[in-house]
Write a protein that holds these residues in place. Structure first.
Motif, mmCIF file in Angstrom:
data_model
loop_
_atom_site.group_PDB
_atom_site.id
_atom_site.type_symbol
_atom_site.label_atom_id
_atom_site.label_comp_id
_atom_site.label_asym_id
_atom_site.label_seq_id
_atom_site.Cartn_x
_atom_site.Cartn_y
_atom_site.Cartn_z
ATOM 1 N N ALA A 122 14.254 2.826 -10.509
ATOM 2 C CA ALA A 122 13.970 3.514 -11.767
ATOM 3 C C ALA A 122 12.654 4.280 -11.685
ATOM 4 C CB ALA A 122 13.935 2.508 -12.916
ATOM 5 N N THR A 123 11.669 3.687 -11.038
ATOM 6 C CA THR A 123 10.378 4.364 -10.898
ATOM 7 C C THR A 123 10.496 5.585 -10.005
ATOM 8 O OG1 THR A 123 9.279 2.217 -11.146
ATOM 9 C CG2 THR A 123 7.956 4.036 -10.321
ATOM 10 N N ALA A 124 11.254 5.476 -8.928
ATOM 11 C CA ALA A 124 11.462 6.625 -8.039
ATOM 12 C C ALA A 124 12.167 7.755 -8.785
ATOM 13 C CB ALA A 124 12.259 6.203 -6.816
ATOM 14 N N ASP A 125 13.143 7.416 -9.625
ATOM 15 C CA ASP A 125 13.816 8.434 -10.449
ATOM 16 C C ASP A 125 12.810 9.129 -11.363
ATOM 17 O OD1 ASP A 125 16.244 7.759 -9.312
ATOM 18 O OD2 ASP A 125 16.913 6.544 -11.016
ATOM 19 N N ALA A 126 11.933 8.344 -12.002
ATOM 20 C CA ALA A 126 10.939 8.905 -12.911
ATOM 21 C C ALA A 126 9.962 9.802 -12.166
ATOM 22 C CB ALA A 126 10.190 7.782 -13.622
ATOM 23 N N ALA A 127 9.595 9.402 -10.958
ATOM 24 C CA ALA A 127 8.656 10.209 -10.147
ATOM 25 C C ALA A 127 9.240 11.578 -9.845
ATOM 26 C CB ALA A 127 8.317 9.474 -8.858
ATOM 27 N N LEU A 128 10.522 11.622 -9.504
ATOM 28 C CA LEU A 128 11.127 12.910 -9.200
ATOM 29 C C LEU A 128 11.261 13.792 -10.442
ATOM 30 C CD1 LEU A 128 11.539 11.757 -6.389
ATOM 31 C CD2 LEU A 128 13.785 12.844 -6.361
ATOM 32 N N ARG A 129 11.389 13.172 -11.602
ATOM 33 C CA ARG A 129 11.405 13.982 -12.835
ATOM 34 C C ARG A 129 10.038 14.627 -13.059
ATOM 35 N NH1 ARG A 129 15.154 9.991 -14.519
ATOM 36 N NH2 ARG A 129 13.556 8.641 -15.439
ATOM 37 N N ILE A 130 8.961 13.916 -12.693
ATOM 38 C CA ILE A 130 7.625 14.509 -12.782
ATOM 39 C C ILE A 130 7.511 15.721 -11.860
ATOM 40 C CG2 ILE A 130 5.179 14.111 -12.235
ATOM 41 C CD1 ILE A 130 5.555 11.230 -13.155
ATOM 42 N N VAL A 131 8.107 15.584 -10.674
ATOM 43 C CA VAL A 131 8.078 16.688 -9.706
ATOM 44 C C VAL A 131 8.844 17.897 -10.240
ATOM 45 C CG1 VAL A 131 8.801 17.378 -7.378
ATOM 46 C CG2 VAL A 131 7.823 15.103 -7.766
ATOM 47 N N GLY A 132 9.891 17.638 -11.007
ATOM 48 C CA GLY A 132 10.699 18.713 -11.533
ATOM 49 C C GLY A 132 12.071 18.755 -10.902
ATOM 50 N N VAL A 143 2.337 11.559 -9.809
ATOM 51 C CA VAL A 143 3.303 10.712 -9.103
ATOM 52 C C VAL A 143 2.603 9.515 -8.478
ATOM 53 C CG1 VAL A 143 4.837 10.602 -7.095
ATOM 54 C CG2 VAL A 143 4.998 12.527 -8.684
ATOM 55 N N PHE A 144 1.490 9.771 -7.813
ATOM 56 C CA PHE A 144 0.760 8.689 -7.151
ATOM 57 C C PHE A 144 0.235 7.692 -8.180
ATOM 58 C CE2 PHE A 144 -2.721 7.115 -4.265
ATOM 59 C CZ PHE A 144 -1.886 6.685 -3.246
ATOM 60 N N GLY A 145 -0.234 8.210 -9.315
ATOM 61 C CA GLY A 145 -0.703 7.324 -10.376
ATOM 62 C C GLY A 145 0.417 6.483 -10.954
ATOM 63 N N LEU A 146 1.589 7.075 -11.090
ATOM 64 C CA LEU A 146 2.750 6.323 -11.579
ATOM 65 C C LEU A 146 3.085 5.182 -10.629
ATOM 66 C CD1 LEU A 146 5.291 5.902 -13.369
ATOM 67 C CD2 LEU A 146 6.445 7.599 -11.896
ATOM 68 N N ILE A 147 3.119 5.469 -9.342
ATOM 69 C CA ILE A 147 3.481 4.447 -8.362
ATOM 70 C C ILE A 147 2.462 3.311 -8.367
ATOM 71 C CG2 ILE A 147 3.888 3.982 -5.923
ATOM 72 C CD1 ILE A 147 6.039 5.706 -7.384
ATOM 73 N N VAL A 185 6.964 1.083 -4.312
ATOM 74 C CA VAL A 185 7.029 0.195 -5.477
ATOM 75 C C VAL A 185 7.500 -1.190 -5.058
ATOM 76 C CG1 VAL A 185 8.182 -0.241 -7.684
ATOM 77 C CG2 VAL A 185 7.343 2.054 -7.136
ATOM 78 N N GLU A 186 8.495 -1.259 -4.196
ATOM 79 C CA GLU A 186 8.969 -2.569 -3.743
ATOM 80 C C GLU A 186 7.866 -3.343 -3.026
ATOM 81 O OE1 GLU A 186 12.614 -2.680 -1.577
ATOM 82 O OE2 GLU A 186 13.783 -2.498 -3.419
ATOM 83 N N LEU A 187 7.066 -2.652 -2.233
ATOM 84 C CA LEU A 187 5.978 -3.319 -1.524
ATOM 85 C C LEU A 187 4.895 -3.788 -2.491
ATOM 86 C CD1 LEU A 187 5.746 -0.930 1.544
ATOM 87 C CD2 LEU A 187 6.257 -3.371 1.654
ATOM 88 N N LEU A 188 4.572 -2.956 -3.483
ATOM 89 C CA LEU A 188 3.524 -3.319 -4.432
ATOM 90 C C LEU A 188 3.937 -4.463 -5.346
ATOM 91 C CD1 LEU A 188 2.189 0.208 -5.484
ATOM 92 C CD2 LEU A 188 0.884 -1.580 -4.344
ATOM 93 N N CYS A 189 5.205 -4.480 -5.743
ATOM 94 C CA CYS A 189 5.671 -5.470 -6.720
ATOM 95 C C CYS A 189 6.352 -6.676 -6.087
ATOM 96 C CB CYS A 189 6.641 -4.818 -7.701
ATOM 97 S SG CYS A 189 5.881 -3.541 -8.718
ATOM 98 N N GLY A 190 6.611 -6.610 -4.807
ATOM 99 C CA GLY A 190 7.390 -7.672 -4.186
ATOM 100 C C GLY A 190 6.598 -8.873 -3.721
ATOM 101 N N GLY A 191 5.270 -8.765 -3.693
ATOM 102 C CA GLY A 191 4.463 -9.874 -3.211
ATOM 103 C C GLY A 191 4.245 -10.933 -4.280
#
Length: 211
Positions: free
Chosen positions: A200-210, A175-179, A112-118
């Protein structure tokens, strides 16, 4: 007055602008990133890219074959750093390594940092119809390998290891779609801290995983 000391030596430029210090190919990629994401890929000509990079259109073809090559390179640049990180995290799968849950969280945060940081919304280029063509097979290959890295880390978690293959595939897709989708969310609130958003996104991704 002589011109030897005042004239810049090198490739001919269509217009003077501050020297970026970039190599010619990097200048072209930076110009293409700006124009593709602001004007649109179809509306951007090779001449516009060359002029934005400060060179003549004919000179541009010494460094790239055209718009497709620039777009392919830009797309791959959004994936390759995260893929390198995924490989590192997968290689840590040994006794004493961080739990898979932690490594998956770290991959999500980094991605997420790489995608949003540019400076430009390059993730939005994924949706271009041109990207579905064979010319962009290299991008699709590295993107598929990155997605498989997510899948392997997800499968190594306690929650992921208990899933049937079809459910594991579904959660990997989610998860991949969220990222990949976060760049659209972040664009609506560009003032938000990228680091905070990534966590926050990483936290949400792990909730998807369970987890």
């Amino acid at each position: 007055m002589g011109t030897g000391s005042s004239r810049r030596v090198g490739r001919p430029r269509a217009a003077q602008r501050p020297d970026s210090g970039l190599e010619p190919r990097a200048e072209l990629l930076a110009a293409a990133a700006e124009l593709f994401t602001t004007r649109g890929y179809a509306a951007t000509t090779t001449r516009a890219v060359a002029e934005r990079a400060g060179m003549r259109q004919a000179s541009m073809y010494h460094y790239v074959s055209g718009k497709e090559e620039l777009l392919a390179d830009l797309l791959e640049s959004t994936v390759t750093p995260s893929l390198a990180r995924a490989r590192e995290l997968l290689a840590e799968d040994a006794e004493g390594a961080a739990p898979a849950e932690d490594r998956l969280w770290e991959l999500c945060r980094t991605d997420v940092e790489l995608l949003c940081g540019g400076p430009h919304n390059l993730g939005g280029l994924y949706l271009l119809p041109e990207v579905r063509t064979e010319r962009f097979a290299g991008f699709h290959a590295v993107r598929a390998e990155l997605k498989d890295g997510y899948r392997q880390l997800l499968a190594a978690t306690a929650a992921g290891g208990a899933l049937a293959k079809s459910e594991l595939d579904l959660r990997t897709d989610l998860v991949f779609g969220l990222i990949e989708g976060v760049i659209l969310v972040h664009r609506s609130e560009p003032e938000r801290s990228v680091a905070e958003f990534a966590r926050a996104t990483a936290d949400a991704a792990l909730r998807i995983v369970g987890v």
